[in-house]
Design a protein around this motif. Structure first.
Motif, PDB file in Angstrom:
ATOM      1  N   GLY A  89       3.717  -3.127  -4.799  1.00 19.01           N
ATOM      2  CA  GLY A  89       5.133  -2.839  -4.969  1.00 19.01           C
ATOM      3  C   GLY A  89       6.081  -3.637  -4.106  1.00 19.01           C
ATOM      4  O   GLY A  89       7.178  -3.965  -4.536  1.00 19.01           O
ATOM      5  N   TRP A  90       5.707  -3.926  -2.881  1.00 12.97           N
ATOM      6  CA  TRP A  90       6.679  -4.569  -1.986  1.00 12.97           C
ATOM      7  C   TRP A  90       6.023  -5.385  -0.877  1.00 12.97           C
ATOM      8  O   TRP A  90       6.712  -6.095  -0.144  1.00 12.97           O
ATOM      9  N   GLY A  91       4.733  -5.279  -0.727  1.00 13.82           N
ATOM     10  CA  GLY A  91       4.093  -5.923   0.428  1.00 13.82           C
ATOM     11  C   GLY A  91       3.824  -7.402   0.198  1.00 13.82           C
ATOM     12  O   GLY A  91       4.335  -8.024  -0.731  1.00 13.82           O
ATOM     13  N   SER A  92       2.968  -7.949   1.056  1.00  9.57           N
ATOM     14  CA  SER A  92       2.651  -9.373   1.022  1.00  9.57           C
ATOM     15  C   SER A  92       1.345  -9.651   0.291  1.00  9.57           C
ATOM     16  O   SER A  92       0.924 -10.794   0.192  1.00  9.57           O
ATOM     17  N   GLY A  93       0.698  -8.590  -0.177  1.00  9.74           N
ATOM     18  CA  GLY A  93      -0.624  -8.771  -0.779  1.00  9.74           C
ATOM     19  C   GLY A  93      -1.746  -8.645   0.232  1.00  9.74           C
ATOM     20  O   GLY A  93      -2.903  -8.918  -0.072  1.00  9.74           O
ATOM     21  N   GLU A  94      -1.383  -8.177   1.425  1.00 14.72           N
ATOM     22  CA  GLU A  94      -2.373  -8.070   2.503  1.00 14.72           C
ATOM     23  C   GLU A  94      -3.556  -7.166   2.125  1.00 14.72           C
ATOM     24  O   GLU A  94      -4.696  -7.436   2.469  1.00 14.72           O
ATOM     25  N   TRP A  95      -3.258  -6.081   1.379  1.00 14.87           N
ATOM     26  CA  TRP A  95      -4.339  -5.146   0.998  1.00 14.87           C
ATOM     27  C   TRP A  95      -5.432  -5.870   0.223  1.00 14.87           C
ATOM     28  O   TRP A  95      -6.623  -5.609   0.400  1.00 14.87           O
ATOM     29  N   MET A  96      -5.026  -6.805  -0.646  1.00 18.43           N
ATOM     30  CA  MET A  96      -6.020  -7.485  -1.476  1.00 18.43           C
ATOM     31  C   MET A  96      -6.774  -8.541  -0.668  1.00 18.43           C
ATOM     32  O   MET A  96      -7.971  -8.743  -0.884  1.00 18.43           O
ATOM     33  N   GLU A  97      -6.076  -9.183   0.260  1.00 20.25           N
ATOM     34  CA  GLU A  97      -6.745 -10.145   1.146  1.00 20.25           C
ATOM     35  C   GLU A  97      -7.830  -9.421   1.945  1.00 20.25           C
ATOM     36  O   GLU A  97      -8.959  -9.900   2.083  1.00 20.25           O
ATOM     37  N   ASP A  98      -7.487  -8.221   2.438  1.00 16.34           N
ATOM     38  CA  ASP A  98      -8.464  -7.428   3.203  1.00 16.34           C
ATOM     39  C   ASP A  98      -9.640  -6.990   2.318  1.00 16.34           C
ATOM     40  O   ASP A  98     -10.792  -7.010   2.745  1.00 16.34           O
ATOM     41  N   PHE A  99      -9.311  -6.593   1.080  1.00  9.60           N
ATOM     42  CA  PHE A  99     -10.359  -6.155   0.131  1.00  9.60           C
ATOM     43  C   PHE A  99     -11.310  -7.323  -0.152  1.00  9.60           C
ATOM     44  O   PHE A  99     -12.544  -7.167  -0.108  1.00  9.60           O
TER      45      PHE A  99
END
Ligand SMILES: Cc1cc2nc3c(=O)[nH]c(=O)nc-3n(C[C@H](O)[C@H](O)[C@H](O)COP(=O)(O)O)c2cc1C
Length: 138
Positions: A89-99
């Motif tokens: 929704g608003w982040g940098s995509g960090e969650w997917m980089e971590d995943f």
């Protein structure tokens, strides 16, 4: 091929549907499985693990169902390929980089970049379908 996903408001689910269309367009079977209904052992028979989850909490995977599933399979996925996707929704995509890094740490090969889409995939339907075709070719 099996696509396991979590989706709260339907955006990642829609991505999963479009990805499955791309896989089917390539002549392979595709099955959509909500992570609440997944049979872990039959999913782990797959060579390619297709996993979708939006960014939740604060740049993390959904914590009640999806996160425990990933934790549970993490020691059993060595040598497999993984294809990852999700809406944010608003982040940098960090969650997917971590995943992605987490799957790599579990000895998965993440050879195609994860697909992340801001909010609804409506304007990016072709990207999702193409991603499905790339997955089918893995
Ligand atoms: C509780 C909650 C936490 C969220 N946290 C983040 C976040 O940390 N970063 C972000 O980019 N989006 C965040 N979002 C936005 C969702 O990722 C976004 O709405 C996404 O499209 C939801 O996908 P879904 O329709 O598959 O559930 C959050 C949404 C909710 C409801």
């Amino acid at each position: 091929m099996k696509i396991v996903y979590w989706s709260g408001t339907g955006n990642t689910e829609r991505m999963a549907e479009l990805i499955s269309q791309g896989i089917k367009d390539s002549g392979k079977d595709a099955e959509l499985i909500n992570v609440s209904d997944v049979d872990e052992s039959s999913f782990l028979e797959e060579d390619v693990l297709i996993l979708g989850c939006p960014s939740m909490g604060s740049e993390v995977l959904e914590e009640t169902t999806f996160e425990p599933f990933i934790e549970s399979i993490s020691t059993k996925v060595s040598g497999k390929k993984a294809a990852l996707f999700g809406s944010y929704g608003w982040g940098s995509g960090e969650w997917m980089e971590d995943f992605k890094n987490r799957m790599i740490d579990s000895d998965c090969e993440v050879s195609i970049d994860p697909l992340i889409i801001l909010n609804e995939p409506d304007d990016y339907e072709d990207d999702c379908i193409e991603y499905g075709k790339k997955i089918a070719a893995l």
